[in-house]
Design an enzyme around this catalytic site. Structure first.
Site, PDB file in Angstrom:
ATOM      1  N   SER A  72     -12.987  90.196  72.485  1.00 23.69           N
ATOM      2  CA  SER A  72     -12.464  88.923  73.012  1.00 23.69           C
ATOM      3  C   SER A  72     -11.081  89.015  73.643  1.00 23.69           C
ATOM      4  O   SER A  72     -10.615  88.059  74.268  1.00 23.69           O
ATOM      5  CB  SER A  72     -12.411  87.874  71.905  1.00 23.69           C
ATOM      6  OG  SER A  72     -13.712  87.490  71.544  1.00 23.69           O
ATOM      7  N   LYS A  75     -10.761  88.091  77.215  1.00 28.96           N
ATOM      8  CA  LYS A  75     -10.792  86.686  77.639  1.00 28.96           C
ATOM      9  C   LYS A  75      -9.461  86.265  78.264  1.00 28.96           C
ATOM     10  O   LYS A  75      -9.404  85.393  79.134  1.00 28.96           O
ATOM     11  CB  LYS A  75     -11.126  85.776  76.445  1.00 28.96           C
ATOM     12  CG  LYS A  75     -12.563  85.914  75.933  1.00 28.96           C
ATOM     13  CD  LYS A  75     -12.794  85.065  74.673  1.00 28.96           C
ATOM     14  CE  LYS A  75     -14.260  84.928  74.275  1.00 28.96           C
ATOM     15  NZ  LYS A  75     -14.938  86.174  73.913  1.00 28.96           N
ATOM     16  N   TYR A 197     -20.705  88.671  81.082  1.00 28.39           N
ATOM     17  CA  TYR A 197     -19.931  88.357  79.875  1.00 28.39           C
ATOM     18  C   TYR A 197     -19.971  89.513  78.872  1.00 28.39           C
ATOM     19  O   TYR A 197     -18.938  89.933  78.337  1.00 28.39           O
ATOM     20  CB  TYR A 197     -20.485  87.076  79.262  1.00 28.39           C
ATOM     21  CG  TYR A 197     -19.779  86.638  78.009  1.00 28.39           C
ATOM     22  CD1 TYR A 197     -18.551  85.988  78.066  1.00 28.39           C
ATOM     23  CD2 TYR A 197     -20.334  86.867  76.766  1.00 28.39           C
ATOM     24  CE1 TYR A 197     -17.897  85.582  76.907  1.00 28.39           C
ATOM     25  CE2 TYR A 197     -19.691  86.470  75.607  1.00 28.39           C
ATOM     26  CZ  TYR A 197     -18.482  85.825  75.684  1.00 28.39           C
ATOM     27  OH  TYR A 197     -17.841  85.424  74.540  1.00 28.39           O
ATOM     28  N   TYR A 248      -9.148  82.556  66.952  1.00 26.40           N
ATOM     29  CA  TYR A 248     -10.279  81.867  66.352  1.00 26.40           C
ATOM     30  C   TYR A 248      -9.807  80.680  65.518  1.00 26.40           C
ATOM     31  O   TYR A 248      -8.989  79.893  65.959  1.00 26.40           O
ATOM     32  CB  TYR A 248     -11.142  82.850  65.533  1.00 26.40           C
ATOM     33  CG  TYR A 248     -11.514  84.069  66.324  1.00 26.40           C
ATOM     34  CD1 TYR A 248     -12.396  83.977  67.409  1.00 26.40           C
ATOM     35  CD2 TYR A 248     -10.958  85.312  66.049  1.00 26.40           C
ATOM     36  CE1 TYR A 248     -12.726  85.097  68.160  1.00 26.40           C
ATOM     37  CE2 TYR A 248     -11.293  86.433  66.792  1.00 26.40           C
ATOM     38  CZ  TYR A 248     -12.183  86.310  67.845  1.00 26.40           C
ATOM     39  OH  TYR A 248     -12.500  87.395  68.582  1.00 26.40           O
ATOM     40  N   VAL A 266     -12.861  91.043  67.840  1.00 29.71           N
ATOM     41  CA  VAL A 266     -13.515  91.534  66.623  1.00 29.71           C
ATOM     42  C   VAL A 266     -13.581  93.053  66.560  1.00 29.71           C
ATOM     43  O   VAL A 266     -14.034  93.620  65.562  1.00 29.71           O
ATOM     44  CB  VAL A 266     -14.937  90.947  66.430  1.00 29.71           C
ATOM     45  CG1 VAL A 266     -14.863  89.449  66.147  1.00 29.71           C
ATOM     46  CG2 VAL A 266     -15.829  91.256  67.613  1.00 29.71           C
TER      47      VAL A 266
END
Lengths: 312, 312, 312, 312
Positions: A72, A75, A197, A248, A266
């Site tokens: 992530s 992102k 993605y 998160y 992660v």
């Protein structure tokens, strides 16, 4: 609270070494993510940390040159790349507010008619990727080119096996994408979008690579080559979203303990920004129950405590 | 990002005057809260702003000495007073994570067994008030004593009429309190708790009062008389919760535009903290659709832009 | 079930005796509700069952004359009494659709602006009680008078101790009432409403009493004395709501297993209606995890299987 | 309604003619579904109604031989076909409880770990189709074969254009399927499952066809050729699920007005069962805001009122 104890360059190297030594003696590293083999196989005792100054000088310790799965963390870069292209129009398709826990994210998507709360929950990152894909025809290619340029690492790349694993466990992301498509908030065909993605998630890079690639956010939008990617205001936007939504369901706790804009993955990596001063990347694969690296958060906590480089 | 343009004291007065002048020429002030008469009656063109330095020097402009209804701003002080007494045990009864929109807050309460997400949503403030009430026997009395001492204003007080109005419109808060009581997360009888809670909301103070009363958060926990209310770490906790949760469902936008820990109230006031440097309080009764003062947010936005005193 | 195997009166007594005997040899009775002492103290092996024919003839077996705590069963009578007074206007304040599980009921209340889904979830029963209270000034008094008249039992009454226990555990109902009040869907002061509500729940009656008191629903609205309480259409409404919403989150399973309009209470009682034919009441205090009497549901299941008196 | 006014066969034809005439003079037919062209093109003044007796005698009126798009009506047959094969094991993968409104269905899916509340919401029908597909290799082929056999109409078939239109608007169903797959409650690849599902929805049949095809539910599980599809208990299960869950978010109102197990489709058709007596199918394309045929519900309401053939 950014009271600088030294107005000239800090001696970051001794700080990093002290932190690494402390981490060695800290029990409890959490457990690597186990939903795909490539992540589960990593040694939870791995630990690396890097600091990059605004001029591109990098300091590091431990496994700071070891490539890991960024997940992530990408992102942040995808957001910056799309924001650079379409500006504030992006914010009509994705919000900038914290989202609460995963349970609520689905309700919120329905309640808010397919507009995800922020670009760092999966739904929001899918929207940003969709928009970058529409604008560039190859969102993940753009991402890779940008990261190679900023890090100076020409072989930084995706991991096809990881991308395939992600895809095989991709039903929840597929559900989110189709759900938003039903509200007209996805332009590309869902399978093509998911391919992009999952490729992005599979990007492999080291702490050194990521600390360098993040420096444009500490330089208020200026890339390594001196050109401007984001306006000062846009860079501020990205940093603010990182602080409030980057970890998160633990953004509040991260803000309190670390006090810096940060984004975790992660794979066990976390990037962080000290605006106007430097960037950090830390990696250790063991995660806490909210998906953040245990040793990573602890190391950043120690860093801001030792240097005073926190925003509170 | 607190890059100080001047290392010595800034000339805050000219900055405040420039902002006040700009605000005069800015159309669109929003509308005062209209659910109780005392708030609805305020003139949306009122505007006051104050800055307090760490040593207690206060600068001000416009209606900065005019008392107004502080409403949710007092949640910051109640939190600090209880945290000072019970420390981290408080966090077992209320979280520190952003909560998303009001719609979700009820679901979250049920999903999370009566533990509110943070101390600044109403449910969380009810829990904090309940705990302070248990520890002191008079939560609102403690609050008033603290605010009088910090502001140096011995007549600062509650407004009984406002408290009665709040109580008359208090069904939703009563529902939240009873709901949490059903999970065992409220100690006091609900009617007594609501009395304390509505009294706190009714506190009347000026920008000058509140800027001064907030300085302990810029001084890392040290009160005006030099004694310590909070540890450095606790002060950091409160600031972090303010940044991530202080402006209802607009914390993300506030973080981006203002970039400071802040807390708003539906009376039109907002307090903000520049850790280690100063505090601010701005007041203008017209609200946006999320309950934050339109001119207040705009003025803080201008302040951080003009002075560079933002954390990003 | 529309094909009657016998067009004349069935011999109900032997059927009841056979069921009672089977129940004696059936292991697993569930556990009595334990949130208040009066319910927890009941012996799970108690079992009584009664059938009342349209002319008031009653058959019974086991503990069919033993009074027990009716709890939610009274919601049926309160509904009928208010519907008789205000007619369809009631349905603007409470719906007639199944509500799904308790978790959703709160979300639904918010989503549907304080209008509960049906009169048999607690929120809905609170609304009906509130309306009957407004119309009569003494909702529980009306309820008692009606039940005494229909059952022919002049000493049938509330249990003050049970009502007090309910009140002491009443935070969730208080939360619901205040929440609906915040939407303007409650007329009376919440504490007064809760008093009425908890009194109703505390009503004590036997299977014989309740089977008789329910016969107006099998007689399409006609009371024991031949006067009309409900129109035929209203009686049909109440029966339909019982079938689709009468057994908490197990209405689907009850419809499949029993196939009759029915309403259960956590005291272990269940009433059921065979429209145009007879009524039933069964009682056994042991509950399943959804709050319905284990032996009660089993006995009704056997009754419809043995007699063919099911609607499917 | 269990008392038959006539024990011999009713004269259904005059009843149907009277209803058709009344419908002609009833204003307000609602609007056809407009999300796909094939449905939007139907004339809202079309009206057909058929009754089939247990021996296969069919009565009809109006457009009762006109084929229309059956849509969700097929969910009843798919359910029966799978239940016949796997029995009660099916109920571990889909519930039998009413689900409340669409808004909640997604929350419920998450709250209940991917197990849909009942087989008639889309999520539940996807699960049933998935299981039938696994057991037969061609769920829609099985469905067509069954319907041809029961209706005696050898050319009854799917409409490829409608199936393609459904697929083009299928993002929400795709989201549901992927979401359940993420919980392990879908066996087949989602795209293949959706193909099967959309084909089933596209089935075209007339009132006469559907009334005949439904008679096995009035015959307690016995097919037209005298063989048994479902046990008596399973037929009862399907009828009970129809009554409590068959008309989207209007099951409560349908139960009250019509009082029969029924299942509607957005093509404007509704099937209904009088257990042990007959079946009905009515069709008129104009829908109310909950997706049920306006004239269809009205006609069934009149039918049960005129004949007494309601279950309440």
């Amino acid at each position: 609270m950014v009271i600088m104890t030294t107005t000239s360059s800090l001696a970051f190297q001794p700080v990093l070494e002290r932190i690494a030594e402390e981490m060695e003696h800290t029990p409890g590293r959490g457990r690597p993510a186990d939903y795909i083999p490539a992540l589960a196989a990593r040694d939870p005792h791995s630990f690396g940390m890097a600091v990059a100054e605004l001029d591109g000088t990098v300091y590091g310790v431990g496994d700071w040159r070891e490539p890991f799965s960024t997940q992530s963390i990408t992102k942040v870069f995808t957001l910056a790349l799309d924001l650079a292209r379409e500006g504030d129009a992006l914010w009509e398709h994705v919000g900038r507010e914290p989202s609460g826990n995963p349970f609520n994210s689905l309700v919120q998507l329905e309640y808010e008619h397919g507009i995800p709360r922020n670009p760092f929950i999966n739904a929001g990152a899918l929207v940003v990727t969709d928009r970058l894909q529409t604008r560039t025809g190859d969102a993940s290619g753009e991402l890779r080119a940008f990261l190679r340029a900023e890090s100076g690492n020409p072989v930084l790349d995706f991991d096809a096996e990881v991308a395939a694993s992600e895809s095989a466990h991709g039903d929840r992301n597929a559900a989110l994408a189709h759900f938003m498509a039903s509200y007209g908030n996805i332009d590309n065909p869902v399978p093509a979008l998911l391919d992009q993605y999952f490729r992005q998630c599979s990007l492999t890079a080291s702490c050194a690579d990521l600390a360098l690639a993040t420096t444009f956010l500490a330089r208020h939008g200026i890339r390594a080559d001196g050109t401007r990617l984001l306006t000062r205001s846009q860079a501020k936007q990205v940093n603010a979203v990182m602080l409030t939504c980057g970890t998160y369901d633990a953004a509040g706790e991260f803000a309190y303990r670390v006090g810096l804009p940060g984004k975790s993955g992660v794979g066990g990596g976390i990037i962080a920004v000290v605006p106007g001063r430097c960037t950090l990347c830390v990696w250790s694969p063991g995660l806490d129950e909210r998906g953040n690296s245990v040793a990573g958060v602890a190391a950043l906590d120690r860093f801001t405590t030792l240097t005073g480089l926190s925003v509170f």
